[in-house]
Design an enzyme around this catalytic site. Sequence first.
Site, PDB file in Angstrom:
ATOM      1  NE  ARG A 121      -2.635   1.246   3.635  1.00 47.62           N
ATOM      2  CZ  ARG A 121      -3.329   1.442   4.609  1.00 47.62           C
ATOM      3  NH1 ARG A 121      -4.559   0.928   4.508  1.00 47.62           N
ATOM      4  NH2 ARG A 121      -2.718   1.648   5.797  1.00 47.62           N
ATOM      5  CB  SER A 142     -12.398  -1.871   2.348  1.00 55.47           C
ATOM      6  OG  SER A 142     -10.804  -2.006   2.330  1.00 55.47           O
ATOM      7  CE  LYS A 171      -7.691   3.308   4.567  1.00 58.61           C
ATOM      8  NZ  LYS A 171      -8.211   2.049   3.599  1.00 58.61           N
TER       9      LYS A 171
END
Length: 229
Positions: free
Chosen positions: A51, A124, A153
Amino acid sequence: MQAETPRDRFRAHPESLFLYAVSDDAWLEGRTLASCCADAVRGGATFLQLRAKHATTGELVDAYASIRRELAAQGMARAVPFVIDDDVDAALAAGADGVHVGQSDASCADARARLGEGAIVGVSAQTVEQALAAQAAGADYLGVGALFKTATKPEAADVSLQTLASICAAVEIPVVGIGGLNTATFASLAGTGVRGAAVVSAIFAARDIVGATADLRSVLERVDLSLRS
């Protein structure tokens, strides 16, 4: 005989979600992302996600290849499933095992159509409705969170442990929890039905990634994750 695909291997071993390492280059401090990812796998991570929210598609492809080379150099070429976050173009160009998409990223159905039936597609989800929709669209697993406050996040919706358990009870595909999970919070996953925990900073912010990952796995192995009836 048809070659075994990443999706085949994952379906045969859903326990690979147990300690899911999500890479972050914020804490490299002179180290390479490739070496940090390899250290996580050496320490006991069972799944790896690349990521890098601000990277271009080309940069993700290069990073994926670099990490693959490092894993191979350490004798771990195909030790764990290895997917790319969000970028289906990068996953396709890199020949990645698959992709993980969010609710605002490329849709699960689109990712499946472009990557093919042999790729792993994770999605997700924050609600039972999203989880069921992802399952119907062909998702192989769900990432559910954020379960605890996290700086990684900050935009992620908060998901209660009750909602996590409800999602696990509602779907047939495996679920991994994410968001603020570490040795201090793993116990909260007891009885929820998750197949594992996704971890970012507790691995990649550590100076000793191998040791930190081994500690995380040791603690998580003592938690009974099975869904309470």
